[in-house]
Design a protein around this motif. Structure first.
Motif, mmCIF file in Angstrom:
data_model
loop_
_atom_site.group_PDB
_atom_site.id
_atom_site.type_symbol
_atom_site.label_atom_id
_atom_site.label_comp_id
_atom_site.label_asym_id
_atom_site.label_seq_id
_atom_site.Cartn_x
_atom_site.Cartn_y
_atom_site.Cartn_z
ATOM 1 N N PRO A 392 0.839 -1.207 0.000
ATOM 2 C CA PRO A 392 0.000 0.000 0.000
ATOM 3 C C PRO A 392 0.872 1.253 0.000
ATOM 4 O O PRO A 392 1.667 1.441 0.918
ATOM 5 N N VAL A 393 0.757 2.087 -1.037
ATOM 6 C CA VAL A 393 1.671 3.228 -1.159
ATOM 7 C C VAL A 393 0.971 4.573 -1.287
ATOM 8 O O VAL A 393 1.614 5.606 -1.244
ATOM 9 N N VAL A 394 -0.364 4.555 -1.479
ATOM 10 C CA VAL A 394 -1.075 5.837 -1.619
ATOM 11 C C VAL A 394 -2.004 5.995 -0.419
ATOM 12 O O VAL A 394 -2.693 5.058 -0.037
ATOM 13 N N THR A 395 -1.998 7.181 0.183
ATOM 14 C CA THR A 395 -2.721 7.375 1.444
ATOM 15 C C THR A 395 -3.651 8.579 1.363
ATOM 16 O O THR A 395 -3.307 9.589 0.747
ATOM 17 N N ILE A 396 -4.826 8.458 2.024
ATOM 18 C CA ILE A 396 -5.689 9.632 2.182
ATOM 19 C C ILE A 396 -6.022 9.774 3.664
ATOM 20 O O ILE A 396 -6.043 8.789 4.395
ATOM 21 N N ALA A 397 -6.277 11.006 4.087
ATOM 22 C CA ALA A 397 -6.783 11.226 5.451
ATOM 23 C C ALA A 397 -8.301 11.223 5.343
ATOM 24 O O ALA A 397 -8.871 11.725 4.366
ATOM 25 N N ILE A 398 -8.968 10.661 6.334
ATOM 26 C CA ILE A 398 -10.423 10.527 6.244
ATOM 27 C C ILE A 398 -11.049 10.897 7.586
ATOM 28 O O ILE A 398 -10.514 10.556 8.644
ATOM 29 N N GLU A 399 -12.154 11.664 7.537
ATOM 30 C CA GLU A 399 -12.868 11.951 8.797
ATOM 31 C C GLU A 399 -14.351 12.109 8.486
ATOM 32 O O GLU A 399 -14.718 12.491 7.372
ATOM 33 N N HIS A 443 -8.010 1.788 -5.805
ATOM 34 C CA HIS A 443 -8.246 0.941 -4.631
ATOM 35 C C HIS A 443 -8.942 1.758 -3.535
ATOM 36 O O HIS A 443 -9.927 1.329 -2.934
ATOM 37 N N LEU A 444 -8.447 2.985 -3.312
ATOM 38 C CA LEU A 444 -9.018 3.836 -2.258
ATOM 39 C C LEU A 444 -10.412 4.323 -2.653
ATOM 40 O O LEU A 444 -11.313 4.401 -1.814
ATOM 41 N N GLU A 445 -10.569 4.625 -3.940
ATOM 42 C CA GLU A 445 -11.877 5.100 -4.422
ATOM 43 C C GLU A 445 -12.954 4.034 -4.180
ATOM 44 O O GLU A 445 -14.043 4.312 -3.693
ATOM 45 N N ILE A 446 -12.614 2.778 -4.521
ATOM 46 C CA ILE A 446 -13.559 1.673 -4.343
ATOM 47 C C ILE A 446 -13.845 1.470 -2.851
ATOM 48 O O ILE A 446 -14.978 1.216 -2.437
ATOM 49 N N THR A 461 -12.429 13.627 2.722
ATOM 50 C CA THR A 461 -11.107 13.022 2.529
ATOM 51 C C THR A 461 -10.146 14.056 1.962
ATOM 52 O O THR A 461 -10.563 14.993 1.280
ATOM 53 N N SER A 462 -8.866 13.829 2.234
ATOM 54 C CA SER A 462 -7.836 14.719 1.675
ATOM 55 C C SER A 462 -7.474 14.195 0.282
ATOM 56 O O SER A 462 -7.772 13.046 -0.038
ATOM 57 N N PRO A 463 -6.802 15.017 -0.558
ATOM 58 C CA PRO A 463 -6.305 14.470 -1.828
ATOM 59 C C PRO A 463 -5.289 13.358 -1.515
ATOM 60 O O PRO A 463 -4.648 13.393 -0.468
ATOM 61 N N PRO A 464 -5.146 12.363 -2.431
ATOM 62 C CA PRO A 464 -4.213 11.268 -2.134
ATOM 63 C C PRO A 464 -2.766 11.750 -2.055
ATOM 64 O O PRO A 464 -2.344 12.579 -2.871
ATOM 65 N N VAL A 465 -2.035 11.254 -1.079
ATOM 66 C CA VAL A 465 -0.595 11.568 -0.993
ATOM 67 C C VAL A 465 0.165 10.247 -0.958
ATOM 68 O O VAL A 465 -0.386 9.207 -0.624
#
Length: 735
Positions: A392-399, A443-446, A461-465
């Motif tokens: 897993p290499v792409v991350t988003i912040a979620i709240e 993957h994150l979108e799904i 969510t934040s933009p993917p980093v």
């Protein structure tokens, strides 16, 4: 009513292992696996011919239908007659998109054979190569199905001779992969041959398919098929040469039955004693032996709770049986046993060795778990760990939009991470952010879509980093870490792990819970470790960092060992440069002075001492950031080649190889994940949409020195950390 009659019939045949086949469809994204599976379901009478090919029945998650792509692995048991004998074929439809390779890895554990679907126009692509490599690593026999032959006729207008030439090229490439990745004993045995009927070709959309033996038997020439498309009577082809017959005949004839397959698969997948009672029962696929199930996935059913899917390798599993989960170290009772009919689970009285099963009641099981009859809990060794191709290499912040929804969100995220072990959920203690890491943006979108479906929560969510990793490139100095009360002192240094060690860990050959003698032997022989160091390993974390104890005769060290390991794991979660996870570092404990009174050596004293010494040594060992690199594979007509090369080099990419296939150029290169977010639009513009391309995770590589400082500062700023890199003195003041 037919369905219920079938279930009882299927269960009856399942008891005779010779008449069972476990297969899956494997392929690059969009090469037509699920459309192919539709034809197989139609053949088994589970779908009407009208909708097959469009129903995408195994894409039963709503988003799979909307996106026209598979994101989960689905299972179904089919009934097929060959040469007058009935067979049960347990089929798993797997995803092809690179972001979901984790599902493929887990599904392969259940299969003995795979139908590799290849698009006749695109040929063997990167992901085809990955799935073939994954299949061979699990000793799953690959067979080839060349799909979308209608495109060769309609779009490329090829003559019968040219079509045959195209087939020969694809088979040659496919056999080349088997040559490259198969173990020596299977290399020649598993290559596919047209004459033997190990290659099928056809069109899943139009539901027709042939193998050479069937074509000879029915006297069909290619001119007839081309004529059918040119004159528009191709609907007839499905009646005369149904695809499911070609594929299922090929499967029954060339995929080994579970008993044959387990003879060579068990020694690879299981490292216990093959001469023990359990070992013999699994190799023989004995329905009367001790119950053993390898779990390949866990899903959450809103009505029934956790549903565990796995393959029964020995014994017969029944409701009410008490079993032992080897990895979770827990005793549980099976509440229900069932078999899969696509989205339905049909309860049955029992499922015997060699088949795929759905179980309720094992809520502590996870993908990769080994389930065994409770009586054998002390003698059972776990199955080989699953080695994932990607990370897993792409991350988003979620709240959540409403803070009162936080507990609901955390619970849903936890369940999603159980279902998909390639998803990682982190909670950043310092910033209070909930971070979700996946294989890629899709993957994150799904995952977010699924979260919304299940909970109805509105989230921000934040933009993917990109998540980087921190590591060191040299040996650090030894530092003295003092506990806050100054009564305990730990002397620690760090250094980089060599490539061989990292490779052994990534392949799952060296891991945390392994027998220490076996691990030390492997590290000495294959990675050049010193025998004292190899024996002194205390722990290995999930990002491949190791802590080694090199002390001698330190009093009370045994009592604080677990606390030091906790301190090590805590330190590895966030390195000193930019609080990114640490990867590939060896932490060495050289000496320690421990207070004799337990009250003065609790976690609050030992953990900070461990962390401070590790961080200080880290900063003296040439620290750097590692970035994830993707391998990119582009097929493009020659006149658009320069556009592709410009796009790749502009994004800090490297060209590794270029080959010419007729009018098409194939470019293989590497590109950092951080540069890949707008790649699709640029690639389309530069080639006017003429390029076929795909990428997959390749490796971690150090960030170029010139970019390092600015990147570290950028990440620190994003995380709200002070705008300076700490010094060793910040952690361990030298008095």
């Amino acid at each position: 009513m037919v369905r219920f009659k079938q279930v009882s019939e299927i269960v009856k045949i399942m008891r005779n292992v010779e008449q069972v086949r476990n297969i899956g469809t494997l392929a690059h994204v969009d090469h037509g696996k699920t459309t192919t599976s539709d034809s197989l379901l139609m053949g088994a009478g589970l779908l009407s011919p009208k909708v097959a090919g469009k129903a995408l029945a195994l894409d039963y998650v709503e988003i799979e239908q909307l996106r026209q792509m598979t994101v989960k692995a689905a299972n179904i048991s089919l009934y097929h007659e060959w040469q007058g004998k009935p067979y049960v074929i347990n089929l798993v439809d797997t995803p092809g998109h690179v972001d979901f390779t984790g599902h493929v890895t887990r599904s392969l554990r259940m299969m003995d054979g795979g139908i590799v679907v290849v698009d006749a126009v695109e040929g063997v692509m990167t992901q085809t190569e990955t799935v073939v490599r994954q299949a061979l690593a699990e000793r799953v026999r690959p067979l080839l199905y060349i799909n979308k032959v209608d495109r060769l006729i309609r779009e490329l207008k090829l003559s019968p001779r040219e079509i045959q030439q195209r087939f020969v090229e694809i088979v040659k490439e496919f056999n080349g992969l088997i040559d490259l990745y198969a173990e020596p004993q299977f290399r020649d045995k598993w290559k596919v041959d047209f004459k033997k009927g190990q290659v099928a070709f056809g069109s899943a959309l139009h539901k027709w398919g042939l193998t050479v033996p069937i074509a000879i038997e029915k006297g069909v020439k290619f001119d007839y098929i081309i004529d059918a498309y040119e004159k528009g009577y191709y609907e007839e082809l499905a009646k005369d040469f149904p695809l499911y017959v070609a594929l299922l005949d090929m499967v029954v004839e060339h995929v080994p039955n579970p008993r044959e397959a387990q003879k060579y698969r068990i020694p690879k997948l299981w490292h216990g004693d093959l001469n023990s009672e359990i070992g013999k029962a699994m190799v023989e696929c004995d329905p009367d032996g001790p119950t053993v199930v390898a779990v390949s996935k866990v899903t959450v059913d809103p009505h029934a709770g956790f549903v565990v899917t796995g393959r029964v390798f020995s014994g017969t599993i029944r409701p009410g049986e008490e079993v032992w989960l080897v990895n979770a170290r827990a005793k549980q009772r099976v509440l229900q046993v069932g078999l899969y009919m696509g989205p339905y689970r049909e309860p049955t009285e029992e499922i015997s060795a060699g088949n795929i099963v759905a179980l309720l009641g094992l809520d502590k099981a996870r993908a990769g778990e080994t389930v065994v009859d409770y009586e054998y809990k002390d003698v059972m060794a776990p199955f080989e760990r699953m080695a994932y191709v990607s990370e897993p290499v792409v991350t988003i912040a979620i709240e959540p939009k409403r803070s009162s929804d936080l507990p609901k969100l955390v619970d849903a995220l936890r369940k999603l991470a159980i279902e998909d072990p390639t998803l990682k959920v982190y909670i950043n203690e310092e910033t209070g952010e909930y971070l979700l890491s996946g294989m890629g943006t899709l993957h994150l979108e799904i995952t977010l879509w699924e979260l919304k479906q299940r909970t109805g929560l509105d989230v921000v969510t934040s933009p993917p980093v990109v998540r980087y990793r921190e590591t060191v490139r040299a040996q650090g100095e030894v530092f003295e870490g003092k506990s806050p009360n100054k009564h305990n002192k730990l002397y620690i240094s760090v250094e980089p792990l060599n490539e061989e060690t990292l490779k052994l860990m990534m392949e799952g050959k060296v891991y945390s819970g392994q027998d220490w003698r076996e691990r030390a032997k492997i590290l000495r022989e294959y990675a050049g470790w010193d025998s004292d160091e190899a024996r002194g390993i205390w722990d290995i974390d999930e990002n491949f960092n190791v802590i080694v104890n090199m002390t001698t005769g330190v009093q009370h060290l045994r009592e604080i060992k677990d606390t030091i390991i906790q301190g090590f794991r805590w330190s590895m979660e966030a390195g000193p440069l930019a609080q990114e996870p640490v990867r590939g570092v060896k932490v060495i404990l050289h000496d320690a002075i421990v207070h004799e009174d337990p009250a003065h050596r609790g976690p609050a004293q030992i953990m900070p001492a461990t962390k401070n010494a590790i961080m200080a040594s880290f900063l003296t060992a040439k620290p750097t950031l590692l970035e994830p690199i993707l391998k990119i594979d582009v097929k493009v007509p020659q006149e658009w080649l320069s556009g592709v090369l410009n796009v790749i080099t502009k994004h800090r990419g490297k060209i590794l190889n270029m080959e010419q296939h007729g009018m098409i150029m194939r470019v293989i290169g590497e590109i950092p994940v951080s540069e890949s977010f707008n790649l699709a639009d640029e690639m389309r513009t530069a080639t006017q949409g003429r390029a076929f391309w795909a990428y997959q995770f390749s490796r971690w590589a150090p960030v170029p020195q010139g970019l390092l400082e600015s990147l570290v500062m950028e990440i620190r700023k994003r995380k709200g950390l002070p705008q300076r890199i700490p010094t060793p003195e910040d952690y361990c003041p030298r008095f």
